[in-house]
Design a protein around this motif. Structure first.
Motif, PDB file in Angstrom:
ATOM      1  N   MET A 145       0.533  -1.171   0.149  1.00 60.64           N
ATOM      2  CA  MET A 145      -0.429   0.245  -0.237  1.00 60.64           C
ATOM      3  C   MET A 145       0.563   1.048   0.477  1.00 60.64           C
ATOM      4  O   MET A 145       2.053   1.015   0.883  1.00 60.64           O
ATOM      5  CB  MET A 145      -0.951   0.085   1.252  1.00 60.64           C
ATOM      6  N   PRO A 146       0.636   2.454  -0.859  1.00 60.28           N
ATOM      7  CA  PRO A 146       0.935   3.666  -1.058  1.00 60.28           C
ATOM      8  C   PRO A 146       0.969   4.044   0.150  1.00 60.28           C
ATOM      9  O   PRO A 146      -0.110   3.921   1.424  1.00 60.28           O
ATOM     10  CB  PRO A 146       0.738   4.531  -1.672  1.00 60.28           C
ATOM     11  N   LYS A 147       2.075   5.020   1.026  1.00 58.19           N
ATOM     12  CA  LYS A 147       1.872   5.767   2.206  1.00 58.19           C
ATOM     13  C   LYS A 147       1.776   7.102   2.562  1.00 58.19           C
ATOM     14  O   LYS A 147       1.147   7.316   0.712  1.00 58.19           O
ATOM     15  CB  LYS A 147       3.838   5.822   2.687  1.00 58.19           C
ATOM     16  N   ARG A 148       1.011   6.908   3.324  1.00 53.95           N
ATOM     17  CA  ARG A 148      -0.325   8.207   2.939  1.00 53.95           C
ATOM     18  C   ARG A 148       0.530   9.276   3.831  1.00 53.95           C
ATOM     19  O   ARG A 148       1.101   9.343   4.776  1.00 53.95           O
ATOM     20  CB  ARG A 148      -1.774   7.827   3.823  1.00 53.95           C
ATOM     21  N   ALA A 149       0.198  10.400   2.350  1.00 51.17           N
ATOM     22  CA  ALA A 149       1.542  11.748   3.563  1.00 51.17           C
ATOM     23  C   ALA A 149       0.008  11.846   4.934  1.00 51.17           C
ATOM     24  O   ALA A 149      -0.806  12.340   5.141  1.00 51.17           O
ATOM     25  CB  ALA A 149       0.574  12.606   2.005  1.00 51.17           C
ATOM     26  N   LEU A 150       1.593  12.818   5.345  1.00 47.20           N
ATOM     27  CA  LEU A 150       0.950  12.739   7.074  1.00 47.20           C
ATOM     28  C   LEU A 150      -0.527  14.033   6.828  1.00 47.20           C
ATOM     29  O   LEU A 150      -1.666  13.412   8.149  1.00 47.20           O
ATOM     30  CB  LEU A 150       2.044  13.921   7.570  1.00 47.20           C
ATOM     31  N   LEU A 151      -0.560  15.133   6.157  1.00 46.58           N
ATOM     32  CA  LEU A 151      -1.764  16.110   6.469  1.00 46.58           C
ATOM     33  C   LEU A 151      -2.653  16.112   4.935  1.00 46.58           C
ATOM     34  O   LEU A 151      -3.231  17.333   5.144  1.00 46.58           O
ATOM     35  CB  LEU A 151      -1.136  17.622   6.692  1.00 46.58           C
ATOM     36  N   ALA A 152      -3.033  14.615   4.880  1.00 48.21           N
ATOM     37  CA  ALA A 152      -3.848  14.731   3.512  1.00 48.21           C
ATOM     38  C   ALA A 152      -5.214  14.231   4.384  1.00 48.21           C
ATOM     39  O   ALA A 152      -5.921  15.058   3.470  1.00 48.21           O
ATOM     40  CB  ALA A 152      -3.646  13.220   2.369  1.00 48.21           C
ATOM     41  N   GLY A 153      -5.299  14.336   5.254  1.00 46.90           N
ATOM     42  CA  GLY A 153      -6.885  14.303   5.667  1.00 46.90           C
ATOM     43  C   GLY A 153      -7.128  16.089   5.767  1.00 46.90           C
ATOM     44  O   GLY A 153      -8.404  16.028   6.462  1.00 46.90           O
ATOM     45  N   LEU A 154      -6.722  17.070   5.606  1.00 44.56           N
ATOM     46  CA  LEU A 154      -6.509  18.663   6.355  1.00 44.56           C
ATOM     47  C   LEU A 154      -7.781  19.064   5.150  1.00 44.56           C
ATOM     48  O   LEU A 154      -7.689  18.475   4.075  1.00 44.56           O
ATOM     49  CB  LEU A 154      -5.838  18.697   6.266  1.00 44.56           C
ATOM     50  N   ARG A 155      -8.524  19.827   5.421  1.00 47.68           N
ATOM     51  CA  ARG A 155      -9.268  20.061   4.517  1.00 47.68           C
ATOM     52  C   ARG A 155      -8.812  21.346   3.877  1.00 47.68           C
ATOM     53  O   ARG A 155      -7.793  22.110   4.456  1.00 47.68           O
ATOM     54  CB  ARG A 155     -10.953  20.817   5.537  1.00 47.68           C
ATOM     55  N   PRO A 156      -9.425  21.848   2.772  1.00 48.43           N
ATOM     56  CA  PRO A 156      -8.510  22.765   1.586  1.00 48.43           C
ATOM     57  C   PRO A 156      -8.478  23.957   2.673  1.00 48.43           C
ATOM     58  O   PRO A 156      -6.680  24.144   2.607  1.00 48.43           O
ATOM     59  CB  PRO A 156      -9.682  23.175   0.664  1.00 48.43           C
ATOM     60  N   ALA A 157      -9.068  24.343   3.420  1.00 49.07           N
ATOM     61  CA  ALA A 157      -9.062  25.825   4.215  1.00 49.07           C
ATOM     62  C   ALA A 157      -8.159  25.903   5.612  1.00 49.07           C
ATOM     63  O   ALA A 157      -7.543  26.241   5.600  1.00 49.07           O
ATOM     64  CB  ALA A 157     -10.189  25.769   5.244  1.00 49.07           C
ATOM     65  N   GLU A 158      -8.176  24.528   6.506  1.00 45.42           N
ATOM     66  CA  GLU A 158      -6.732  23.709   6.701  1.00 45.42           C
ATOM     67  C   GLU A 158      -5.680  23.791   6.134  1.00 45.42           C
ATOM     68  O   GLU A 158      -4.444  24.732   7.455  1.00 45.42           O
ATOM     69  CB  GLU A 158      -7.145  23.320   8.091  1.00 45.42           C
ATOM     70  N   LYS A 159      -5.136  23.146   5.145  1.00 47.26           N
ATOM     71  CA  LYS A 159      -4.140  23.569   4.646  1.00 47.26           C
ATOM     72  C   LYS A 159      -3.980  24.625   4.025  1.00 47.26           C
ATOM     73  O   LYS A 159      -2.504  24.653   4.657  1.00 47.26           O
ATOM     74  CB  LYS A 159      -3.781  22.704   3.324  1.00 47.26           C
ATOM     75  N   PHE A 160      -4.686  25.610   3.705  1.00 46.00           N
ATOM     76  CA  PHE A 160      -4.017  26.856   3.615  1.00 46.00           C
ATOM     77  C   PHE A 160      -3.775  27.622   4.526  1.00 46.00           C
ATOM     78  O   PHE A 160      -3.139  28.065   4.837  1.00 46.00           O
ATOM     79  CB  PHE A 160      -5.527  27.532   2.702  1.00 46.00           C
ATOM     80  N   LEU A 161      -4.028  27.582   5.877  1.00 45.36           N
ATOM     81  CA  LEU A 161      -4.550  28.657   6.961  1.00 45.36           C
ATOM     82  C   LEU A 161      -2.447  27.838   7.576  1.00 45.36           C
ATOM     83  O   LEU A 161      -2.074  28.543   7.498  1.00 45.36           O
ATOM     84  CB  LEU A 161      -5.075  28.181   8.232  1.00 45.36           C
ATOM     85  N   PHE A 162      -2.670  26.151   7.673  1.00 44.97           N
ATOM     86  CA  PHE A 162      -1.425  25.151   7.708  1.00 44.97           C
ATOM     87  C   PHE A 162      -0.039  26.292   7.068  1.00 44.97           C
ATOM     88  O   PHE A 162       0.465  26.906   7.311  1.00 44.97           O
ATOM     89  CB  PHE A 162      -1.355  23.944   7.810  1.00 44.97           C
ATOM     90  N   SER A 163      -0.402  26.641   5.859  1.00 40.64           N
ATOM     91  CA  SER A 163       0.679  26.841   4.581  1.00 40.64           C
ATOM     92  C   SER A 163       0.958  28.304   4.742  1.00 40.64           C
ATOM     93  O   SER A 163       1.955  28.981   4.843  1.00 40.64           O
ATOM     94  CB  SER A 163       0.123  27.011   3.317  1.00 40.64           C
ATOM     95  N   VAL A 164       0.176  29.111   5.177  1.00 33.04           N
ATOM     96  CA  VAL A 164       1.013  30.779   5.270  1.00 33.04           C
ATOM     97  C   VAL A 164       1.499  30.555   6.211  1.00 33.04           C
ATOM     98  O   VAL A 164       2.309  31.210   6.627  1.00 33.04           O
ATOM     99  CB  VAL A 164      -1.085  31.726   5.421  1.00 33.04           C
TER     100      VAL A 164
END
Length: 316
Positions: A1-20
């Motif tokens: 099985m391919p390895k699941r990314a650590l933050l793949a489950g975050l919602r887009p808005a959460e990813k956006f805030l985390f990225s900023v």
């Protein structure tokens, strides 16, 4: 099985805030690292290289360039690779590096960016004529604009090939790759997932792209450039298209200043499309850009296909 990314489950808005937040932290970190390194290499105090000193000193200019390059790498390229790993599971796949491109669309990208210069310059002239009702704020922003222009002239004023190559690396390659990975590769993609409207997402990302440079009196031309790059990313479905366009845009300025420093260029490049050569040039420029853009759209479309359900463009 391919390895699941650590933050793949975050919602887009959460990813956006985390990225900023991470962009801000890493940007400051690398800026200070660059300052310490530049101070050590060129014999300045850290406070001196972080302040807006005189650009008459070649060592100060060289130190500022070092800070700029490390800052760009730390603010854009390092976080971009980190986000790809956290969101996708590897360092590169998030940005569609492997999506197919071709020579003809790439050549058309170059023609588009060259042809649009007069129109962009005309937008810059309109922007400079704007006045902010609060006089003190207007003067402050104009001072910041002049300082930024002074810094750019100092960075790009060179008469040697070696310095030209350094400038192309700093302003052309690093800036183009880093900014496109973050703004078109990451933020625009997250924005599309958040607002569910591709055109609105491209407009918002272009606004963020222009605002990031903190130059009010250059906001309009950068916003227009951001729109161009955003639609290249969306319709071309490859990060290489906006990277090339961004590089060409920046490299033309670097090369112009190089020849200007050698006394073999005049103000033609910056005046094309302004009142000096009448706005008709800007209209012709826009027409040529749209023609090349239409040709690029159909050429790039040969390597992508649109899903009728999602509106997304996928590689054939």
């Amino acid at each position: 099985m391919p390895k699941r990314a650590l933050l793949a489950g975050l919602r887009p808005a959460e990813k956006f805030l985390f990225s900023v937040v991470i962009l801000f932290i890493l940007g400051l970190t690398f800026q200070f690292l660059g300052a310490f390194l530049a101070a050590w290499v060129y014999g300045f105090r850290v406070s001196e290289v972080l302040s807006l000193g005189t650009y008459d000193d070649p060592n100060y200019v060289a130190a500022s360039k070092l800070i700029q390059m490390l800052g760009s790498v730390g603010t854009f390229i390092v976080p971009a690779l980190l986000f790809s790993y956290l969101f996708e599971g590897d360092l590169f796949s998030y940005y569609k590096f492997r999506n197919q491109t071709a020579m003809v669309p790439m050549l058309l990208i170059v023609l588009m960016m060259v042809s649009v210069i007069p129109f962009i310059n005309y937008m810059a002239e309109i922007n400079m004529e704007m006045e902010i009702p609060i006089r003190a704020l207007d003067q402050l922003l104009r001072t910041l604009e002049s300082t930024a222009e002074e810094m750019m002239v100092a960075f790009t004023a060179t008469t040697t090939i070696a310095s030209l190559l350094v400038n192309l690396l700093m302003i052309g390659v690093i800036a183009a790759v880093g900014e496109e990975l973050i703004f078109r590769g990451l933020l625009q993609r997250l924005m599309m997932d958040m607002v569910k409207n591709r055109h609105l997402a491209i407009v918002i990302t272009a606004l963020l792209f222009s605002a990031f440079h903190f130059q009010f009196f250059s906001f309009l031309p950068r916003f227009v450039l951001g729109l161009i790059l955003g639609y290249m990313m969306f319709y071309g479905r490859s990060i290489w298209y906006p990277i090339l366009a961004h590089f060409v845009n920046n490299a033309m300025g670097v090369i112009y200043y190089y020849f200007n420093s050698r006394g073999s260029a005049d103000d033609m490049l910056e005046e094309i499309g302004t009142s000096t050569l009448i706005p008709v040039a800007a209209v012709i420029s826009l027409a040529l850009f749209l023609i090349f853009g239409a040709l690029w759209y159909f050429q790039a479309g040969r390597y992508t296909t649109r899903s009728p359900l999602s509106g997304e463009i996928e590689r054939e």
